[in-house]
Design an enzyme around this catalytic site. Sequence first.
Site, short mmCIF file in Angstrom:
data_model
loop_
_atom_site.label_atom_id
_atom_site.label_comp_id
_atom_site.label_asym_id
_atom_site.label_seq_id
_atom_site.Cartn_x
_atom_site.Cartn_y
_atom_site.Cartn_z
N GLU A 121 60.32 33.61 50.11
CA GLU A 121 59.31 33.96 50.78
C GLU A 121 59.19 33.34 52.14
O GLU A 121 58.89 34.10 53.23
CB GLU A 121 57.87 33.60 50.16
CG GLU A 121 57.46 34.68 49.01
CD GLU A 121 58.07 34.38 47.70
OE1 GLU A 121 59.03 33.52 47.65
OE2 GLU A 121 58.16 35.20 46.82
N HIS A 128 48.08 34.29 40.27
CA HIS A 128 47.83 35.76 40.41
C HIS A 128 46.44 36.27 41.04
O HIS A 128 46.22 37.60 40.73
CB HIS A 128 48.43 36.66 39.39
CG HIS A 128 50.07 36.49 39.16
ND1 HIS A 128 50.65 35.56 38.50
CD2 HIS A 128 51.13 37.36 39.59
CE1 HIS A 128 51.91 35.32 38.52
NE2 HIS A 128 51.95 36.46 38.92
C1 LIG Z 1 58.20 32.55 44.69
C2 LIG Z 1 57.71 33.49 43.89
N1 LIG Z 1 58.07 34.72 44.35
C3 LIG Z 1 57.91 35.82 43.70
C4 LIG Z 1 57.47 35.84 42.45
C5 LIG Z 1 57.41 37.13 41.64
N2 LIG Z 1 58.07 37.36 40.53
C6 LIG Z 1 57.97 36.91 39.07
S1 LIG Z 1 59.29 37.26 38.24
C7 LIG Z 1 60.12 37.70 39.56
C8 LIG Z 1 61.62 38.20 39.16
C9 LIG Z 1 62.42 36.78 38.65
O1 LIG Z 1 63.74 37.17 38.49
P1 LIG Z 1 64.81 36.24 37.90
O2 LIG Z 1 64.48 34.76 38.27
O3 LIG Z 1 66.31 36.68 37.95
O4 LIG Z 1 63.98 35.98 36.53
P2 LIG Z 1 63.99 36.97 35.38
O5 LIG Z 1 62.87 37.83 35.32
O6 LIG Z 1 65.19 37.98 35.27
O7 LIG Z 1 64.22 36.38 34.11
C10 LIG Z 1 59.40 37.77 40.74
C11 LIG Z 1 60.23 38.28 41.93
C12 LIG Z 1 57.39 34.69 41.89
N3 LIG Z 1 57.06 34.46 40.68
N4 LIG Z 1 57.60 33.62 42.54
#
Ligand SMILES: Cc1ncc(C[n+]2csc(CCOP(=O)(O)OP(=O)(O)O)c2C)c(N)n1
Lengths: 325, 325, 349, 349
Positions: free
Chosen positions: A61, A128
């Site tokens: 971000e 959220h």
């Molecule tokens: C700082 C932040 N930005 C955006 C999000 C929204 N978000 C939740 S899960 C996700 C994807 C996460 O991907 P990854 O780290 O690869 O974990 P996975 O879901 O594949 O286990 C996002 C963008 C968040 N939780 N935290």
Amino acid sequence: MSAEITLLEAVSQGLRDEMRADPRVFLIGEDLGRYGGAFRVTAGFLDEFGPERVVDTPISESGFAGAAIGAAMMGLRPVVEFQFIDFMANAFDMIVNFAGTNRYRWGQAVPVVFRGPSGGRVSGSAFHSANPEAFYHRAPGLKIVYPATVEDAYGLIRAAIRDPNPVLFFEHKYLYRRIKGTLPAGLETVPIGRARVARAGRDATVVTWAAMVHVALEAAERLAAEGIELEIVDLRTIKPMDEETVLASVARTNRALVISEEPYSGSVAGDVAARIAEKAFWHLDAPLVRVTCLDTPVPYSPPLEDAYLPNADKLIARVRELLAS
Amino acid sequence: MSAEITLLEAVSQGLRDEMRADPRVFLIGEDLGRYGGAFRVTAGFLDEFGPERVVDTPISESGFAGAAIGAAMMGLRPVVEFQFIDFMANAFDMIVNFAGTNRYRWGQAVPVVFRGPSGGRVSGSAFHSANPEAFYHRAPGLKIVYPATVEDAYGLIRAAIRDPNPVLFFEHKYLYRRIKGTLPAGLETVPIGRARVARAGRDATVVTWAAMVHVALEAAERLAAEGIELEIVDLRTIKPMDEETVLASVARTNRALVISEEPYSGSVAGDVAARIAEKAFWHLDAPLVRVTCLDTPVPYSPPLEDAYLPNADKLIARVRELLAS
Amino acid sequence: MTSGPLGPLDPGPAPSTAGRLAETALGREQQLELHRWLRLNRLVEDRLTNLYRQGKVVGGLYSSRGQEAISVGSAYALGPHDVIGPLIRNLGALLVRGVAPREVFTQYMARGTSPTGGKDCNLHFGDLGRGLVSPISMLGALVPVMAGVAFAARYEKKDYVALTYIGDGGTSTGDFHEGMNLAAVLEVPLVVIAEHNGYAYSTPTSRQMKIRDLAQRAAAYGIPARIVDGNDVLAVYEATRRAVAAARGGAGPQMIEVKTFRMKGHAEHDDAGYVPRELLEAWRARDPIERFERHLTATGLATAAELEAATAEIQRALDVEVDAALAAPMPPPERAAEGVYEPGPEAPR
Amino acid sequence: MTSGPLGPLDPGPAPSTAGRLAETALGREQQLELHRWLRLNRLVEDRLTNLYRQGKVVGGLYSSRGQEAISVGSAYALGPHDVIGPLIRNLGALLVRGVAPREVFTQYMARGTSPTGGKDCNLHFGDLGRGLVSPISMLGALVPVMAGVAFAARYEKKDYVALTYIGDGGTSTGDFHEGMNLAAVLEVPLVVIAEHNGYAYSTPTSRQMKIRDLAQRAAAYGIPARIVDGNDVLAVYEATRRAVAAARGGAGPQMIEVKTFRMKGHAEHDDAGYVPRELLEAWRARDPIERFERHLTATGLATAAELEAATAEIQRALDVEVDAALAAPMPPPERAAEGVYEPGPEAPR
Ligand SMILES: Cc1ncc(C[n+]2csc(CCOP(=O)(O)OP(=O)(O)O)c2C)c(N)n1
Ligand SMILES: Cc1ncc(C[n+]2csc(CCOP(=O)(O)OP(=O)(O)O)c2C)c(N)n1
Ligand SMILES: [Mg+2]
Ligand SMILES: [Mg+2]
């Protein structure tokens, strides 16, 4: 007259129209392109505008907020989406210290929009459901916009993009699909910095914005049945605040309440109340009233979140107290 | 009676005494050890307590704030120094969303202190002059402390360390070496959450904290020569706010001003004014008055910073206006 | 550079035995120009130190002594439309970019005629007309921002590149990470000069990271990085020239790690008592300006007398600049309230 | 794993031809225990999916389908005093740690008897009594926090280690960088399991970073990293066991990259239309539970009938857990206002 659209569609249409009108406008954030954004605000944009203008980013971000600032300085018009506005917290320094101070420090404008879904009543719990206006209200150089209606959502997102300053634009996710309306023919922008009298009334002024506008309208309808007429001022823009409209209303009604979806302490509601107490004191016949959330994080379970949030019942109770005082 | 010490020495002594008293207390931040901190608050600590308890870190505010949170959950008592409190902005998410919500969300206390030099009038410009209380006031679960005197600096830093909640502790760098005082024999802590009547008076209440306490005292002395007696309430703790002391004072004087070193919009001063307008309205004989900084970033050049900051002249002018109304 | 008896920051053998400066295609005129920038950089800072001692500087004073080759060599490698985001030790880059010494003096003395009109301090100013973006104090923040500047170049199909600097300490920040990774993914024309000068304030690099070279950070982003002798202006110039060409050519972000040493404290108030004296001595022998002067005389590009004459001329010019700055007024107080917002397309009402 | 015809996320040859699972010293009883945790993990999530479809789940539902071996194998390698900071896909770790399925069901259904009393959702809960720290939603934040947990162990000369998880997407955050680097410099006993599952929400790893392996991130901190088949519970277990032993022994932080694949959408509402079907098919053939069951039967540690019986027993237990959770009350509204502050040593007055 055009067809009814939702508040979400109004934002989406505003973004689309501005992108069509101005090739400098581009979107940047997480999962905007193929996926169309977590709430589908940008669904279809990738096809229409291509990956150069609908830019998917890594989870960073502060990184993409910063990149938007850089691009804005070079003459582009970036619109940054935070997947949930809560994650704007991770770009706090970049927004407050970089974007907010730049124009003042060395004269260089930063025309960037930071937007995303905000607000509670969706069982989103602490991370959220954010309404971050009070976190940013203190930051010089930012503008903060928070629409409650379809028309304002559309006109203000376009105005935000055209504004040469950093604008935080919050979209209440509880309203996204619940609020519907039509767009006046030919509407382009709604001016930033002007409040709106959402309902005229003589007995008390309710200052509010975003989802609480609808709570206030509900309360007003119910009280009207008893002959109590609330005037409702929808701020629309939190910063810079349209004191004039607020103070004029209080001068008419001589009583004021502020209702907002924030904790009591440190709320923008306090700032509004303070301005009234300073600048319309002699018009006041009774104490200022703030109706806010609890001073807690946003709880998850519906009975807890209901207890946390203001609603029409709570507002009505406070109006009755006020009118009795 | 003990010797005079500066406010800086009071903080330093408070930290030292708490570290001597409780082996769980440790310091973490940038350049604390060999260098003794940018303002030398921790000079000599490395020799006395060793590198395990005086932990120098890489430049990673969110990283070490987070590590402090983790250590606090495990039973330690971390005290985090931000080299300038401005850089706390880089740990905003960690402080607001992690430390602030933890107890509420799953019951686990986070006894951590986030401290550092704050405030202006030192030609520090936008990024070395922050008074961030209003950025954090809205965050549930935090406490915010901002002392104006030697006694409070000492007693409140010790109280902050013993408090089982996350406490933001701000140290006004303009006061660091300018304010002197002695510590009452046997003083250990000053309670968090209690304001202090810094000066009794009958004509108007001035609510304030930190450097502005001394500005208010100066104004009060000057006005006293004319027979105008200001009562000055030093909040000391911003959050949770001691409404009782504030409201009781207003009930005595029937007039209230709030003076603070923050921009006008979104200031804690607004919150204080709002509480008075809500809860002491019937005691008020005149409008609330806020005396704050300009709604701008902190400018660097002395003439600009002087124009930006409140001072005794500005306060006196507003008091006169208020008493005339 | 390999680790010598002074530990990881040991610069290795002294330059007299370490041989010549890097190969370059720069001709005599250009090399003499480089020399003038280097000397100007140092002499402006010497003047600032004097002004500081006279109590004329408002706030802190930051020095790039011993690191001049980095700012000068890298900025000299840029084209006129490229954009720089300098930090507080990159005075040389500002000068090469056309910033007049009096602008720097007025900034440091908080005068009303300074580039920021007294609103911000020291080198915190920018001017896009000269391709300069102001930093904020928060280290790391410029990396994402300059990635965005580079993004704009690609977006508008212009061929400028963005260049910025980061200290060893600055690479520990989250913003460095997010900015570098984002730049890599978006494949924007960004060049980052990572200044490895041994310390971040009082913190030696060994307490800042558990790796030896900042270049290892770049590998985590898939960003190519070269390690260069930061006290060799020609090496910095050549490495930057190549990196800029690669970025401009579409190869995505590039990093250069320059090995150097901070020859003064963090700022003028800091006596740097925590820096081992032997380390300072070892690095003093590699002073980038003296080395370059030896190179110029040894290669016959200039005589000692010519170099001295150039220096004397700079001194004369600086007399004028300092006097002009000292004569400049403080800003009018009413300016404090102005300029927060850019006037919008719609008037407030 | 090398890049196959399906691109960088191609898992390579199917397991039948890829040979056996990792060597292990775990005996029969332990391997059967692992099997029960794996099955429990999946079956709890199957129940949650049902509850979600019945509208009983409040908010979103996140699945670890296909990734169970990671949470289970890693948590199984820990000692009783070690502390875990799990993310929303690490249900298996919670279960191994002693969290009862009904706790998970009540969390997801926002009941008053849930571990957070209805205050927070899904797997956002902790309990230091069982060595569990709750995440916040902001990805990356747990890395510094768990570094601090590890710091506390060293500070108090206790021998627990801290273990946490991070997704491929999560490694792009500033907090990941700051936390990893800080952990390395402070040499704390932290183990980080980096889950490379191909996607972050809809974003493929190729749009998240320009490197192939998350292990390359660790090198930037001087943190040793191993790459492990995340769909082989024994490989995850063994790698974690070694990393935990190293961290406990004072070798500083350790990272393990587990290669795996997210077999469902980001959350239940996401149909993952952006994931190529062939990729899903290729990974389905490497399902960690079926692979482990084949291993157990092939090595003679269990018969198919025994494994089925174990599964059936879990199902019976889950019937009870689900019913208990469904019968649990919603929280009383007045609880909303409680619990923000820990009662202090000094009463407010
Ligand atoms: C700082 C932040 N930005 C955006 C999000 C929204 N978000 C939740 S899960 C996700 C994807 C996460 O991907 P990854 O780290 O690869 O974990 P996975 O879901 O594949 O286990 C996002 C963008 C968040 N939780 N935290
Ligand atoms: C985010 C942040 N934290 C702390 C500081 C305070 N600070 C200013 S300069 C400095 C040291 C910088 O070291 P380095 O990046 O190596 O640059 P150098 O001074 O060596 O050129 C610190 C800690 C800051 N400016 N920004
Ligand atoms: Mg350095
Ligand atoms: Mg992933």
